[in-house]
Design a protein around this motif. Structure first.
Motif, PDB file in Angstrom:
ATOM      1  N   VAL A  89       2.728 -12.023 -55.082  1.00 62.74           N
ATOM      2  CA  VAL A  89       3.726 -11.291 -54.305  1.00 62.74           C
ATOM      3  C   VAL A  89       5.064 -11.998 -54.490  1.00 62.74           C
ATOM      4  CG1 VAL A  89       4.433 -10.459 -52.031  1.00 62.74           C
ATOM      5  CG2 VAL A  89       2.004 -10.587 -52.611  1.00 62.74           C
ATOM      6  N   LEU A  90       6.053 -11.249 -54.977  1.00 61.24           N
ATOM      7  CA  LEU A  90       7.411 -11.752 -55.109  1.00 61.24           C
ATOM      8  C   LEU A  90       8.144 -11.422 -53.822  1.00 61.24           C
ATOM      9  CD1 LEU A  90       8.118 -10.454 -58.722  1.00 61.24           C
ATOM     10  CD2 LEU A  90       7.235 -12.688 -58.037  1.00 61.24           C
ATOM     11  N   VAL A  91       8.873 -12.387 -53.281  1.00 61.84           N
ATOM     12  CA  VAL A  91       9.510 -12.213 -51.976  1.00 61.84           C
ATOM     13  C   VAL A  91      11.009 -12.460 -52.087  1.00 61.84           C
ATOM     14  CG1 VAL A  91       9.554 -12.987 -49.577  1.00 61.84           C
ATOM     15  CG2 VAL A  91       7.395 -13.002 -50.849  1.00 61.84           C
ATOM     16  N   LYS A  92      11.787 -11.503 -51.583  1.00 59.31           N
ATOM     17  CA  LYS A  92      13.245 -11.626 -51.506  1.00 59.31           C
ATOM     18  C   LYS A  92      13.604 -12.004 -50.081  1.00 59.31           C
ATOM     19  CE  LYS A  92      17.544 -11.042 -52.800  1.00 59.31           C
ATOM     20  NZ  LYS A  92      18.171 -12.121 -53.524  1.00 59.31           N
ATOM     21  N   SER A  93      14.205 -13.186 -49.917  1.00 58.54           N
ATOM     22  CA  SER A  93      14.599 -13.652 -48.587  1.00 58.54           C
ATOM     23  C   SER A  93      15.643 -14.742 -48.720  1.00 58.54           C
ATOM     24  CB  SER A  93      13.398 -14.212 -47.822  1.00 58.54           C
ATOM     25  OG  SER A  93      13.824 -14.780 -46.612  1.00 58.54           O
ATOM     26  N   PRO A  94      16.743 -14.629 -48.011  1.00 56.07           N
ATOM     27  CA  PRO A  94      17.755 -15.683 -48.081  1.00 56.07           C
ATOM     28  C   PRO A  94      17.353 -16.953 -47.322  1.00 56.07           C
ATOM     29  CG  PRO A  94      18.415 -14.011 -46.502  1.00 56.07           C
ATOM     30  CD  PRO A  94      17.158 -13.521 -47.165  1.00 56.07           C
ATOM     31  N   LYS A  95      16.258 -16.901 -46.571  1.00 51.57           N
ATOM     32  CA  LYS A  95      15.797 -18.069 -45.819  1.00 51.57           C
ATOM     33  C   LYS A  95      15.340 -19.157 -46.786  1.00 51.57           C
ATOM     34  CE  LYS A  95      15.809 -16.130 -41.644  1.00 51.57           C
ATOM     35  NZ  LYS A  95      16.364 -16.591 -40.437  1.00 51.57           N
ATOM     36  N   LYS A  96      15.828 -20.371 -46.596  1.00 50.42           N
ATOM     37  CA  LYS A  96      15.522 -21.457 -47.520  1.00 50.42           C
ATOM     38  C   LYS A  96      14.069 -21.920 -47.450  1.00 50.42           C
ATOM     39  CE  LYS A  96      20.156 -23.179 -47.893  1.00 50.42           C
ATOM     40  NZ  LYS A  96      20.722 -23.881 -48.991  1.00 50.42           N
ATOM     41  N   LEU A  97      13.448 -21.820 -46.302  1.00 51.28           N
ATOM     42  CA  LEU A  97      12.086 -22.321 -46.156  1.00 51.28           C
ATOM     43  C   LEU A  97      11.041 -21.212 -46.199  1.00 51.28           C
ATOM     44  CD1 LEU A  97      12.732 -25.001 -43.401  1.00 51.28           C
ATOM     45  CD2 LEU A  97      12.528 -25.340 -45.864  1.00 51.28           C
TER      46      LEU A  97
ATOM     47  N   GLY B 277      13.575 -12.373 -41.897  1.00 49.86           N
ATOM     48  CA  GLY B 277      14.382 -12.713 -43.061  1.00 49.86           C
ATOM     49  C   GLY B 277      13.877 -12.149 -44.375  1.00 49.86           C
ATOM     50  N   VAL B 278      12.639 -11.658 -44.413  1.00 51.67           N
ATOM     51  CA  VAL B 278      12.127 -11.072 -45.649  1.00 51.67           C
ATOM     52  C   VAL B 278      12.784  -9.712 -45.846  1.00 51.67           C
ATOM     53  CG1 VAL B 278      10.087 -10.139 -46.805  1.00 51.67           C
ATOM     54  CG2 VAL B 278       9.958 -12.333 -45.605  1.00 51.67           C
ATOM     55  N   GLU B 279      13.466  -9.565 -46.962  1.00 52.99           N
ATOM     56  CA  GLU B 279      14.178  -8.323 -47.249  1.00 52.99           C
ATOM     57  C   GLU B 279      13.318  -7.325 -48.009  1.00 52.99           C
ATOM     58  OE1 GLU B 279      17.710  -9.558 -49.301  1.00 52.99           O
ATOM     59  OE2 GLU B 279      18.572 -10.449 -47.496  1.00 52.99           O
ATOM     60  N   ARG B 280      12.536  -7.818 -48.974  1.00 56.79           N
ATOM     61  CA  ARG B 280      11.647  -6.939 -49.719  1.00 56.79           C
ATOM     62  C   ARG B 280      10.607  -7.759 -50.465  1.00 56.79           C
ATOM     63  NH1 ARG B 280      12.489  -4.997 -55.097  1.00 56.79           N
ATOM     64  NH2 ARG B 280      13.841  -6.360 -56.282  1.00 56.79           N
TER      65      ARG B 280
ATOM     66  N   ALA C 158      10.948 -16.393 -53.671  1.00 57.81           N
ATOM     67  CA  ALA C 158       9.681 -17.113 -53.546  1.00 57.81           C
ATOM     68  C   ALA C 158       8.553 -16.284 -54.139  1.00 57.81           C
ATOM     69  CB  ALA C 158       9.373 -17.417 -52.080  1.00 57.81           C
ATOM     70  N   VAL C 159       7.483 -16.989 -54.489  1.00 55.58           N
ATOM     71  CA  VAL C 159       6.269 -16.364 -54.996  1.00 55.58           C
ATOM     72  C   VAL C 159       5.119 -16.794 -54.096  1.00 55.58           C
ATOM     73  CG1 VAL C 159       4.627 -16.322 -56.915  1.00 55.58           C
ATOM     74  CG2 VAL C 159       7.072 -16.315 -57.378  1.00 55.58           C
ATOM     75  N   ALA C 160       4.265 -15.837 -53.731  1.00 58.54           N
ATOM     76  CA  ALA C 160       3.057 -16.129 -52.961  1.00 58.54           C
ATOM     77  C   ALA C 160       1.854 -15.726 -53.793  1.00 58.54           C
ATOM     78  CB  ALA C 160       3.062 -15.371 -51.642  1.00 58.54           C
ATOM     79  N   LEU C 161       0.879 -16.615 -53.903  1.00 55.81           N
ATOM     80  CA  LEU C 161      -0.349 -16.333 -54.637  1.00 55.81           C
ATOM     81  C   LEU C 161      -1.451 -16.047 -53.625  1.00 55.81           C
ATOM     82  CD1 LEU C 161      -0.074 -19.195 -57.277  1.00 55.81           C
ATOM     83  CD2 LEU C 161       0.737 -16.833 -57.453  1.00 55.81           C
ATOM     84  N   ILE C 162      -2.073 -14.876 -53.771  1.00 64.63           N
ATOM     85  CA  ILE C 162      -3.058 -14.389 -52.803  1.00 64.63           C
ATOM     86  C   ILE C 162      -4.437 -14.339 -53.442  1.00 64.63           C
ATOM     87  CG2 ILE C 162      -3.765 -12.374 -51.438  1.00 64.63           C
ATOM     88  CD1 ILE C 162      -0.849 -11.623 -51.207  1.00 64.63           C
ATOM     89  N   ASP C 163      -5.442 -14.693 -52.660  1.00 70.33           N
ATOM     90  CA  ASP C 163      -6.837 -14.600 -53.087  1.00 70.33           C
ATOM     91  C   ASP C 163      -7.630 -14.016 -51.924  1.00 70.33           C
ATOM     92  OD1 ASP C 163      -9.158 -14.852 -54.506  1.00 70.33           O
ATOM     93  OD2 ASP C 163      -9.154 -17.041 -54.552  1.00 70.33           O
TER      94      ASP C 163
END
Length: 72
Positions: free
Chosen positions: A6-14, A61-64, A37-42
């Motif tokens: 999952v690719l995440v668009k968010s200006p939040k640094k953490l 803060g997650v935009e898309r 950011a990238v999230a790896l899901i299982d």
């Protein structure tokens, strides 16, 4: 097992650290480029991915997001 990225668009640094708090995400890290950011899901079943992406999208803060499911 079903794996997804999952690719995440968010200006939040953490944001990557926040993503790691979700149980099905086994790794998350910040990236440069169009996404932050990238999230790896299982998960056990394909239908669970929608639930996880909904949790990600509910983080402040997650935009898309964009999800890619592994195919075999």
């Amino acid at each position: 097992m079903v794996k997804a990225v999952v690719l995440v668009k968010s200006p939040k640094k953490l944001i990557a650290a926040r993503l790691r708090k979700i149980k099905a995400i086994y790794d998350s890290f910040p990236v440069s480029g169009q996404f932050d950011a990238v999230a790896l899901i299982d998960v056990e079943q394909l239908g669970e991915i929608k639930n996880i992406t909904s949790l990600i999208q509910s983080i402040s803060g997650v935009e898309r997001t964009e999800t890619m499911v592994e195919v075999q």
